[in-house]
Every structure is written in structure tokens, then in C-alpha cells.
Design a protein around this motif. Structure first.
Motif, PDB file in Angstrom:
ATOM      1  N   ASP A 103       0.811  -1.674   0.084  1.00  0.00           N
ATOM      2  CA  ASP A 103       0.146   0.133  -0.432  1.00  0.00           C
ATOM      3  C   ASP A 103       0.240   1.074   0.108  1.00  0.00           C
ATOM      4  N   ILE A 104       1.196   2.343  -1.114  1.00  0.00           N
ATOM      5  CA  ILE A 104       1.454   2.720  -1.212  1.00  0.00           C
ATOM      6  C   ILE A 104       1.648   4.011   0.355  1.00  0.00           C
ATOM      7  N   HIS A 105       0.266   4.394   0.208  1.00  0.00           N
ATOM      8  CA  HIS A 105       0.474   5.245   1.441  1.00  0.00           C
ATOM      9  C   HIS A 105       0.818   5.025   2.588  1.00  0.00           C
ATOM     10  N   ALA A 109       4.197   6.214   4.944  1.00  0.00           N
ATOM     11  CA  ALA A 109       4.441   5.998   6.458  1.00  0.00           C
ATOM     12  C   ALA A 109       5.647   5.638   6.870  1.00  0.00           C
ATOM     13  N   ASP A 110       5.898   5.027   6.283  1.00  0.00           N
ATOM     14  CA  ASP A 110       7.253   4.395   6.769  1.00  0.00           C
ATOM     15  C   ASP A 110       8.231   3.971   5.916  1.00  0.00           C
ATOM     16  N   ASN A 121      11.840   1.377  -6.284  1.00  0.00           N
ATOM     17  CA  ASN A 121      11.399   0.153  -5.740  1.00  0.00           C
ATOM     18  C   ASN A 121      11.218  -1.098  -6.863  1.00  0.00           C
ATOM     19  N   PHE A 122      11.792  -1.831  -6.513  1.00  0.00           N
ATOM     20  CA  PHE A 122      11.904  -3.048  -7.329  1.00  0.00           C
ATOM     21  C   PHE A 122      10.613  -3.888  -7.344  1.00  0.00           C
ATOM     22  N   PRO A 123      10.562  -4.741  -8.505  1.00  0.00           N
ATOM     23  CA  PRO A 123       8.855  -5.831  -8.479  1.00  0.00           C
ATOM     24  C   PRO A 123       9.036  -7.002  -7.265  1.00  0.00           C
ATOM     25  N   HIS A 154       2.255   1.035 -11.747  1.00  0.00           N
ATOM     26  CA  HIS A 154       3.164   1.724 -11.434  1.00  0.00           C
ATOM     27  C   HIS A 154       3.987   3.656 -11.645  1.00  0.00           C
ATOM     28  N   ILE A 155       3.214   3.823 -12.356  1.00  0.00           N
ATOM     29  CA  ILE A 155       4.448   5.387 -12.900  1.00  0.00           C
ATOM     30  C   ILE A 155       2.603   6.127 -12.790  1.00  0.00           C
ATOM     31  N   GLU A 156       1.703   5.172 -12.621  1.00  0.00           N
ATOM     32  CA  GLU A 156       0.469   5.928 -12.103  1.00  0.00           C
ATOM     33  C   GLU A 156       0.190   6.477 -10.399  1.00  0.00           C
ATOM     34  N   GLU A 157      -0.071   4.939 -10.195  1.00  0.00           N
ATOM     35  CA  GLU A 157      -0.722   4.315  -9.084  1.00  0.00           C
ATOM     36  C   GLU A 157       0.530   4.130  -7.628  1.00  0.00           C
ATOM     37  N   TRP A 158       1.636   4.337  -8.426  1.00  0.00           N
ATOM     38  CA  TRP A 158       2.711   4.092  -6.996  1.00  0.00           C
ATOM     39  C   TRP A 158       3.088   5.573  -7.167  1.00  0.00           C
ATOM     40  N   ALA A 159       3.707   5.111  -7.811  1.00  0.00           N
ATOM     41  CA  ALA A 159       4.979   5.971  -8.336  1.00  0.00           C
ATOM     42  C   ALA A 159       4.141   7.536  -8.378  1.00  0.00           C
ATOM     43  N   GLY A 160       3.260   7.512  -8.558  1.00  0.00           N
ATOM     44  CA  GLY A 160       2.332   8.599  -9.537  1.00  0.00           C
ATOM     45  C   GLY A 160       1.214   9.723  -7.935  1.00  0.00           C
ATOM     46  N   ALA A 161       1.218   8.669  -6.726  1.00  0.00           N
ATOM     47  CA  ALA A 161       0.565   9.176  -6.006  1.00  0.00           C
ATOM     48  C   ALA A 161       1.502   9.991  -5.497  1.00  0.00           C
ATOM     49  N   TYR A 162       3.435   9.746  -5.177  1.00  0.00           N
ATOM     50  CA  TYR A 162       4.056  10.868  -4.550  1.00  0.00           C
ATOM     51  C   TYR A 162       5.423  11.068  -5.378  1.00  0.00           C
ATOM     52  N   PRO A 163       4.810  11.803  -6.463  1.00  0.00           N
ATOM     53  CA  PRO A 163       5.974  11.735  -7.220  1.00  0.00           C
ATOM     54  C   PRO A 163       6.994  12.522  -7.166  1.00  0.00           C
ATOM     55  N   ASP A 164       7.266  13.215  -5.580  1.00  0.00           N
ATOM     56  CA  ASP A 164       8.562  13.375  -5.282  1.00  0.00           C
ATOM     57  C   ASP A 164       8.917  12.299  -4.305  1.00  0.00           C
ATOM     58  N   ARG A 165       8.518  10.991  -4.181  1.00  0.00           N
ATOM     59  CA  ARG A 165       8.939  10.211  -3.003  1.00  0.00           C
ATOM     60  C   ARG A 165       9.350   8.755  -3.895  1.00  0.00           C
ATOM     61  N   ILE A 166       8.852   8.884  -4.730  1.00  0.00           N
ATOM     62  CA  ILE A 166       9.008   7.393  -5.685  1.00  0.00           C
ATOM     63  C   ILE A 166      10.014   7.508  -6.809  1.00  0.00           C
TER      64      ILE A 166
END
Length: 396
Positions: A103-105, A109-110, A121-123, A154-166
Motif C-alpha cells: 500500500d503506497i500510503h 508513512a514507513d 522500488n523493484f518488483p 507503477h507510474i500512475e498509482e505507485w510513483a504517481g501518488a507521491y511523485p517526489d518520493r518514489i
């Protein structure tokens, strides 16, 4: 603060010791565990019912199923937050592992708890560290669609949710180097900074680095400044001297994987033909690098001299120092070789959520390894080199 655990034995936020956030850390080797809904709505309609999916078995285990393959370890050793007596490789459920694994959120937090400013993040197992699983699809059209679906998620939901962190990392399309090159260019336009790739393509059924078949792919990576990230274990080879020894033999030899991969790429002259190509080796440490540079330089005038096997004006050792980047999880004894390796080519990794991970004690471990170095060197290794390599400046 004493540790506390939830009903599944996973350490709670309240159970994590609050440590000073002294260092800005970019981790260039973490992993995500693909969440069960990641492929929903992302494939063409004709493939919708054939997408990888999570299935609950009669005994309550959750497994990934794709084509006729079952991947029982949904999390591939995602054990951060678990007491050591619960570490293992047996099948698990999503609700039995730390939520930040998938879960990206919760992941962000972690990251905040351990002072991790950004992460690549690798798969995990269903895709394979080097994207091999989907490339191996019996139906290549389906495999390509699934690879594209993974990348779009990955680009939309994972990295895209926090573009300055992932830092966005894509899967490659291995069966066709020319199409793989086109995918790299298209993905670069979407914001991807890196591509994962197997250590030894010939070992997973694809052309060797020495055939020049991969030149279109590496040309695209050089052209788009896409970093090629090679993770230990991605090539289905490990240096096991026997068939009956414990798997810990291979784990203890992870640096050997990195050195062998580096040597194979080096002597293929791929980084000679593409001098601006950038290759990052994950989970191999830095302890072997100075020794390998010494060996390469020794070979120049001894029995192992290069002869017709090396065509470049620049020496092999110089190519290693120019094109390769190295990742340190915890190298307290060999950090002293940093100048020999090249200070600007060393980065850090946290390896969340695997058993090797420094999380949540990353700050403490980084301090133990780097705390005595000059501030400028600490800044370079902890985040500056990764910022430059991946073109990913941190928000200050």
C-alpha cells in the motif's frame, strides 16, 4: 520505546523506536509487493480474464496465478516489522505482512519513520526482479499487455501518488530488444527514470550481452538517460558450490552476483559502445569493487592482458568507474575504499521489506557506517549521487 505487535504479529507504529532523522536517505533498492487489484482495468478487454490475479486457496493462503503458473510467496520474504522467529518463505496473506509492502500510503508513512526521503522500488515475485515472468508468457501478446499494465500502474498509482518520493522504475520487454527500446523511449516520456533488467539474459532464455542483440535497447537507455538497474537474483543464477548446502550460502555470496554481472557487461563492451550508459548494481554491496578494479589493472600487463579481447582506448577499469554505480546496504569495513571506487558512484539501499532491510533502524545504521566522514561525502552517498543519477532532486 518497547516493541508492540498487532494481532498478526506485525510490529505497530507505536512499537518503532523514534530515532533522530539526521540523514536524508535515498534508497535505490527497495521492493513493492504487487497489490491484488493492480491489474484491474489495465489490460485490453480480450485479456481481462487472463490477467495475473490473487487467488485464495482452500487453506486460506493467498497466491498469485498467471497463465498456468502459481506463485505461492506473494511477498517474497516481506518480513519487515515481523519478529525474527516469524521470518520465512511459506505462503502468506496480504493481511499478514506489513501494509507498507503493498500500500503506497502506508509505504510513505514507513519511509517517514526511518527518514527515507525517496525510494526506487523493484518488483516482487509475480513479475520477477528483472521482469522475467511476464516475458516468459506462453502468449507473448498477453505478456506484453501485462508488462505494460504493470508499468502503467507503477507510474500512475505507485510513483504517481507521491511523485517526489518514489523514483519510477519500469519492467523491460525482453523477447524483442527493438520493441523493448521503443517501450523505454515511450516510458521515458511518461517520467520513468530507470528500467530493471536481469543479470544474465542468456540464463533466462534470451540473447547474451555479447551478441549485440541488445544494442537497440541500450541505445534507447543511453538516449533517454534511463538508468539500467540490475538486481542480485534477477538472472536465475547463484554461486552455489554444491546441491545440498543451505540457501544461506548463496545469500552470503550476493556480492559475487554483482561482480559477475559487472564483468559480463564490461567485457561485452556494451558500456564502450554506449559510453553515456548508466548501470546501477543493486544488493551487491561495494566491498568487491576495489578488488575488481585492482584485478583489471593488474591484468593489463600480465598473463591476462587483453590482446584482441578489448577494442577501446579507455581501459576496462576506467569503464567500470565511468559507467557503473554501486549500492551499499551496510559496508562498514569497506567504505574506506570509497575514493578508489569513486565517491560519486556509491549510493545507499534500504531493501524494504526484505529480511536484509535496515528499516526501521536505517538512520542508526547509516550513522554507524558513514557518521565519521566529511559532511560533503555523507551527503553524496546518502542522497546526492542518487539525485544526480536518477535526475530526481529532493524537495528541501
Amino acid at each position: 520505546m518497547s516493541e508492540s505487535y498487532d494481532a498478526n504479529g506485525v510490529i505497530t507504529v507505536e512499537g518503532i523506536e523514534e530515532l533522530p532523522r539526521t540523514y536524508q536517505v535515498i534508497s535505490v533498492d527497495d521492493h513493492l509487493c504487487e497489490p491484488p487489484d493492480m491489474f484491474e482495468g489495465r489490460l485490453p478487454s480480450k485479456f481481462a480474464d487472463r490477467a495475473p490475479k490473487v487467488v485464495e486457496q482452500d487453506n486460506g493462503d493467498q497466491v498469485w496465478v498467471y497463465e498456468d503458473s502459481v506463485f505461492p510467496n506473494i511477498a517474497v520474504n516481506a518480513v519487515v516489522g515481523l519478529p525474527k522467529d516469524k521470518w520465512g518463505y511459506e505462503p502468506v496473506r496480504f493481511d499478514q505482512i506489513r501494509k507498507g509492502s503493498w500500500d503506497i500510503h502506508a509505504r510513505i508513512a514507513d519511509m517517514d519513520l526511518a527518514g527515507i526521503a525517496a525510494s526506487l522500488n523493484f518488483p516482487s515475485q509475480v513479475a520477477g526482479f528483472g521482469g522475467v515472468t511476464f516475458a516468459d508468457s506462453k502468449d507473448k501478446e498477453l505478456g506484453l499487455a501485462v508488462t505494460r499494465a504493470w508499468n502503467s500502474w507503477h507510474i500512475e498509482e505507485w510513483a504517481g501518488a507521491y511523485p517526489d518520493r518514489i523514483i519510477p522504475l519500469q519492467l523491460p520487454w525482453l523477447p524483442d530488444p527493438v520493441l523493448a527500446a521503443a517501450e523505454v523511449r515511450a516510458n521515458a516520456a511518461l517520467g520513468f527514470r530507470a528500467v530493471t533488467f536481469p543479470e544474465y539474459p542468456v540464463n533466462v532464455g534470451y540473447p547474451s550481452f555479447h551478441t549485440k542483440e541488445w544494442d537497440p535497447f541500450f541505445a534507447a537507455c543511453e538516449e533517454t538517460d534511463t538508468v539500467v538497474c540490475i538486481h542480485t537474483g534477477s538472472g536465475r543464477w547463484r554461486p552455489m558450490p554444491n546441491n545440498d548446502g543451505p540457501r544461506t550460502i548463496a545469500v552470503s555470496l550476493f556480492p559475487v552476483n554483482a561482480m559477475v554481472s559487472c564483468a559480463d557487461l564490461l567485457w561485452s563492451e556494451i558500456p564502450v559502445r554506449f559510453p553515456n550508459l548508466k548501470i546501477a548494481l543493486a544488493e551487491g554491496g561495494i566491498g568487491w569493487v576495489a578488488m575488481y578494479l585492482d584485478r583489471l589493472e593488474y591484468m593489463e600487463t600480465r598473463a591476462g592482458s587483453f590482446g584482441n579481447e578489448w577494442s577501446a582506448d579507455i581501459s576496462p577499469a576506467e569503464v567500470v568507474k565511468r559507467n557503473f554505480y554501486f549500492c551499499s546496504l551496510d559496508d562498514p569495513s569497506t567504505i574506506q575504499t570509497r575514493d578508489r571506487i569513486g565517491l560519486d558512484h556509491i549510493m545507499l539501499e534500504v531493501d524494504y521489506p526484505h529480511a536484509d532491510s535496515t528499516w526501521p533502524d536505517t538512520q542508526k545504521i547509516v550513522h554507524g557506517t558513514l557518521g565519521g566522514l566529511p559532511d560533503a561525502e555523507i551527503e553524496a552517498i546518502t542522497h546526492g549521487n542518487a539525485e544526480r543519477l536518477f535526475r530526481f532532486p529532493l524537495s528541501r
